[in-house]
Design an enzyme around this catalytic site. Sequence first.
Site, PDB file in Angstrom:
ATOM      1  CG  ASN A  63      -4.129  -1.300  -9.723  1.00  0.00           C
ATOM      2  OD1 ASN A  63      -5.107  -1.862  -9.198  1.00  0.00           O
ATOM      3  ND2 ASN A  63      -2.884  -1.494  -9.320  1.00  0.00           N
TER       4      ASN A  63
ATOM      5  CE  LYS B  91      -2.349   0.806  -6.687  1.00  0.00           C
ATOM      6  NZ  LYS B  91      -1.119   1.338  -6.142  1.00  0.00           N
TER       7      LYS B  91
ATOM      8  CG  HIS C 250       0.649  -4.007  -8.386  1.00  0.00           C
ATOM      9  ND1 HIS C 250       1.033  -3.539  -7.158  1.00  0.00           N
ATOM     10  CD2 HIS C 250       0.336  -2.915  -9.131  1.00  0.00           C
ATOM     11  CE1 HIS C 250       0.936  -2.215  -7.160  1.00  0.00           C
ATOM     12  NE2 HIS C 250       0.525  -1.813  -8.339  1.00  0.00           N
TER      13      HIS C 250
ATOM     14  CD  GLU D 164       0.018  -1.427  -4.085  1.00  0.00           C
ATOM     15  OE1 GLU D 164      -1.124  -1.798  -4.406  1.00  0.00           O
ATOM     16  OE2 GLU D 164       0.399  -0.241  -4.179  1.00  0.00           O
TER      17      GLU D 164
ATOM     18  CD  GLU E 268       2.592  -0.147 -11.630  1.00  0.00           C
ATOM     19  OE1 GLU E 268       1.779   0.742 -11.837  1.00  0.00           O
ATOM     20  OE2 GLU E 268       2.403  -1.074 -10.842  1.00  0.00           O
TER      21      GLU E 268
ATOM     22  CB  SER F 212       3.054   9.196  -8.718  1.00  0.00           C
ATOM     23  OG  SER F 212       3.054   8.686  -7.396  1.00  0.00           O
TER      24      SER F 212
HETATM   25  P1  PGA Z   1      -0.261   5.033  -8.277  1.00  0.00           P
HETATM   26  O1  PGA Z   1      -0.268   3.446  -8.415  1.00  0.00           O
HETATM   27  O2  PGA Z   1      -0.672   5.600  -9.617  1.00  0.00           O
HETATM   28  O3  PGA Z   1      -1.255   5.331  -7.201  1.00  0.00           O
HETATM   29  O4  PGA Z   1       1.122   5.451  -7.923  1.00  0.00           O
HETATM   30  C1  PGA Z   1       0.131   2.814  -9.600  1.00  0.00           C
HETATM   31  C2  PGA Z   1       0.042   1.324  -9.434  1.00  0.00           C
HETATM   32  O5  PGA Z   1       0.383   0.825  -8.358  1.00  0.00           O
HETATM   33  O6  PGA Z   1      -0.375   0.594 -10.359  1.00  0.00           O
END
Ligand code: PGA
Length: 251
Positions: free
Chosen positions: A11, A13, A98, A100, A169, A212
């Site tokens: 992802n 983003k 997601h 976010e 997540e 992460s």
């Molecule tokens: P991250 O994000 O691996 O940077 O923690 C994962 C995600 O939000 O899909």
Amino acid sequence: MSERTPIVAGNWKMNTTQAEGRAWVEAFVKELPEGQPGVEIAVCPPFTGLATVAEALGDYPAVVMSQTIHDEPKGAHTGEVSAAMVRATGARGTILGHSERRAAGETDEMVANRVRAALDAGLFVILCCGESLEQREAGETEAWVSKQVRAGLRAISHEWTDRLALAYEPIWAIGTGKTATPEMAQETCAQVRAAAAGFIDASRVRVLYGGSVNAENAADLMAQPDIDGGLVGGASLDPAGFATIVRAAAP
Ligand code: PGA
């Protein structure tokens, strides 16, 4: 070892221009020239990069997915992009729900409508769920993620099982460097799977862990019986690191 084929999705983003997306593909293909047998690979650039990355990948065994879609097929929705538009770029799927996006106002109902719209348009769906730190500390994780999964799958039935994956997540683990322990991730991924029963075939659906994930911790996470791959944010921007994570998911 489960029969389920793992998925590793990057992802990106709000990162990468078209040129950067092309450069990423070039570097990644050098790392894994044949793809990774036994693992489905996906990359999720911003909308602006979908067509470029799909074209750069060509016949390479990896697919492109978007990071969301709108549920309406067209109309007065400034700034939004429909499932059919995503599909027309050469992308094959989309992430939905997601955290976010939820933080920016996507409700369970919107997520459910988007799941249906994406599937109807022929897109694969990665449906996300996850709890906040406060919810985990209050012992509400299972109830919360189960509710999100059930709500997202509201309009879905068994025949769609192979056309979607679920991603657990934990919000406190996203972009923080604080990964859930493999045991914690396993426990909640099993709960996420259980929550899908009644809507889709829970024993067959792929459940990914995200939050992460990196080249160092991927193997331990992927070794868990209910974790069928990863949704990788920050660490997916580095082609070599992402290739290591993909290798870690191989059966
Ligand atoms: P991250 O994000 O691996 O940077 O923690 C994962 C995600 O939000 O899909």
